[in-house]
Design a protein around this motif. Structure first.
Motif, short mmCIF file in Angstrom:
data_model
loop_
_atom_site.label_atom_id
_atom_site.label_comp_id
_atom_site.label_asym_id
_atom_site.label_seq_id
_atom_site.Cartn_x
_atom_site.Cartn_y
_atom_site.Cartn_z
N HIS A 235 -11.39 1.31 1.51
CA HIS A 235 -10.81 0.84 2.75
C HIS A 235 -10.72 1.99 3.75
N CYS A 236 -10.62 1.66 5.05
CA CYS A 236 -10.56 2.70 6.09
C CYS A 236 -9.43 3.70 5.87
N PHE A 237 -8.31 3.25 5.32
CA PHE A 237 -7.17 4.15 5.14
C PHE A 237 -7.58 5.37 4.31
N GLY A 238 -8.29 5.12 3.19
CA GLY A 238 -8.69 6.21 2.32
C GLY A 238 -9.89 6.98 2.83
N MET A 239 -10.96 6.29 3.19
CA MET A 239 -12.22 6.98 3.49
C MET A 239 -12.28 7.53 4.92
N VAL A 240 -11.55 6.91 5.86
CA VAL A 240 -11.58 7.39 7.25
C VAL A 240 -10.37 8.27 7.55
N MET A 241 -9.18 7.67 7.51
CA MET A 241 -7.97 8.44 7.80
C MET A 241 -7.74 9.54 6.78
#
Length: 541
Positions: A235-241
């Motif tokens: 999910h974006c939380f892990g891989m982006v943020m």
């Protein structure tokens, strides 16, 4: 006197990063070569930036040797692990579009993601918890004609992939990178819709590299920071943020475990002297409620981000006081916006950091509109939250109709969230358009009622939903998780607590005591499932 509208634009003094993810990764790896880049607690392995760059290149060459071309879709189906992070950056270096598959998916969902994305190669775990990935891949392979190769982690497959790449000439990666553009698609993330099949939000280098950079810039990240990342990478939380946020600042990525474990996360923060930690509210609630919480030394923490779901005020206050997260930030967004649109700042007062989702981020615009007329509303009124700017996805993969429903002709992403913009530009989310309860003509926002009950000394967590009612259309039902050692509440005790403090129509008619809430892997509550379950239990139409 003119009425100020619910519109705001973020600062533009810091320029956008106009480079690919691979170029940014190599720039940081060169700058901080000998500093620690990645720590994996489960395996005990550590990588400096130079070592991580070399490991990423090994995988990138293996993918090139497998015939992966720019724009080909490469899937990853695994819990958090160092190979996940390495694959993320290896695919970015060669321009392959990484399809991040939810580790909780089963055969039907997995086959859909493979088929819909046209996935050519899959990197997969063999198993995790109750998931036997190899068996699920085997049972669906016939339905996935585009899937040419599966590389299983912790098997000979992974070593074989890397060995194949050793025959390639050393300039192969640089040659591929020279053909890439920051606006190319690089990631497909399937959103967990409540109806129909998931939609593949397609994100570019520019989308997610900049969002990771500005989200962590807002919490003052530098190469001195060490981030504990218990949120899932898919999910974006892990891989982006998480990952991209660290990469763009040279900060250390710390993986506490393949899946979230409150005790392991707390131990990791202590042992690795982490300065930040991410989590959805349910994760922070679990850490704060751990029986040995007081024994952990969390004094290294200064910041972190709570996002992914509405953040209870009382929980945020305890993160600041009990976890030493004086600069903790609330971030709000969605997969389709890479993900963050608004965020609180480290110097915000306690009220802003506990009662709002912050203000608009750099290089972005936000507005609150009437869901029916699309007119921008005056500040303080409730409407749909919309955002525009670099973060808005390229579209849903091969679904122009759904893309047009979400992004209007002026480039505004319509989120489906009900929100208000205050006079100071800070926003408050009051719920989803689909979650709003209409009881006897009264619009009720469950978030308001949940916040009220969080202050009850015996309640650890609460979720409020609407259930069918013949006379009023809908009635309120509260699912409540009690603190350990307390007596369960019922409808009478809940009413007694709320009378005189809440309007009568906001007091839940039904009360259900539960041990847990149904939720997605990312910690989002499945309210649709709760509504269906409650309606069946109470015999409601």
């Amino acid at each position: 006197m003119s009425v100020e509208l619910s519109y705001a634009a973020g600062p533009t003094d810091t320029p956008l990063l106009e480079e690919t993810i691979g170029a940014a990764f190599e720039r940081i790896a060169d700058l901080h070569a000998d500093r620690e880049a990645l720590v994996d607690i489960a395996s005990g392995h550590r990588w400096t930036w130079a070592q991580l760059d070399a490991a990423v290149d090994d995988i990138a060459r293996g993918l090139l040797a497998s015939g992966i071309k720019k724009g080909d879709r490469v899937g990853i189906w695994a819990p958090n692990c160092p190979e996940w992070t390495m694959t993320q950056f290896a695919t970015a270096k060669i321009g392959a579009i990484l399809v991040t598959v939810n580790p909780a998916y089963r055969t039907h969902e997995f086959a859909y993601a493979v088929h819909q994305s046209g996935m050519r190669l899959l990197v997969s775990a063999t198993h995790f918890k109750t998931s036997d990935y190899r068996a699920m891949v085997d049972s669906t392979r016939a339905d996935c004609p585009t899937l040419e190769r599966v590389v299983y982690l912790d098997s000979e497959d992974w070593a074989a992939l890397i060995d194949e790449g050793r025959s390639l000439p050393s300039p192969a990666i640089a040659e591929r990178m020279s053909t890439l553009s920051a606006t190319d698609p690089i990631n497909i993330q399937y959103t967990s819709g409540t109806t129909g099949f998931p939609k593949g939000a397609t994100l570019s280098h520019r989308n997610i590299l900049n969002n990771g950079y500005f989200v962590t810039d807002t919490i003052d990240f530098t190469e001195q920071d060490r981030l504990c990342i218990p949120v899932p990478f898919y999910h974006c939380f892990g891989m982006v943020m998480g990952n991209l946020g660290c990469v763009t600042h040279g900060s250390t990525m710390v993986i506490p475990a393949p899946g979230f474990d409150p005790a392991v996360t707390l131990q990791t923060i202590q042992d690795e002297r982490c300065t930040g930690v991410y989590g959805v509210p349910t994760m922070f609630i679990a850490m704060l409620a751990h029986p040995d919480f007081a024994s952990f030394d969390l004094s290294s923490l200064r910041t972190g981000i709570m996002a992914g779901a509405p953040c209870p005020v009382e929980v945020m206050k305890r993160c600041i006081t009990d976890m030493h997260m004086d600069e903790v930030s609330i971030a709000y967004g969605m997969t389709e916006t890479s993900p963050v649109s608004t965020q609180t700042r480290g110097d915000d007062d306690l009220e802003r950091r506990t009662a709002t989702i912050g203000r608009v981020g750099p290089h972005l615009e936000i507005k609150i509109v009437d869901p029916l007329t699309d007119e921008t509303l005056p500040r303080g009124e409730t409407g749909e939250f919309c955002t525009r700017g670099y973060s808005v996805m390229l579209g849903y993969w091969e679904d122009e109709a759904k893309t047009a429903e979400a992004i209007d002709h002026e480039g505004w992403m319509h989120t489906g969230d009900l929100a208000q913009m205050r006079d100071d530009g800070y926003c408050v989310v009051v719920g989803r358009i689909k979650d709003m309860v209409i009881r006897g003509g009264e619009n009720i926002y469950p978030r308001e009622i949940e916040e009220f009950f969080y202050a009850h000394p015996d309640i650890e967590d609460v979720q409020v939903i609407g259930v069918p009612d013949e006379r009023l259309g809908e009635e309120l039902c509260a699912w409540i998780r009690m603190r350990e050692g307390t007596e369960p509440l019922d409808e009478v005790s809940v009413r007694e607590y709320a009378e005189g403090k809440l309007a009568h129509y906001k007091i839940p008619r039904y009360v259900k005591i539960v041990d847990d809430f149904p939720m997605t892997v990312t910690g989002k509550i499945r309210k649709a499932e709760m509504r269906e379950s409650s309606a069946r239990e109470y015999g409601l139409a």
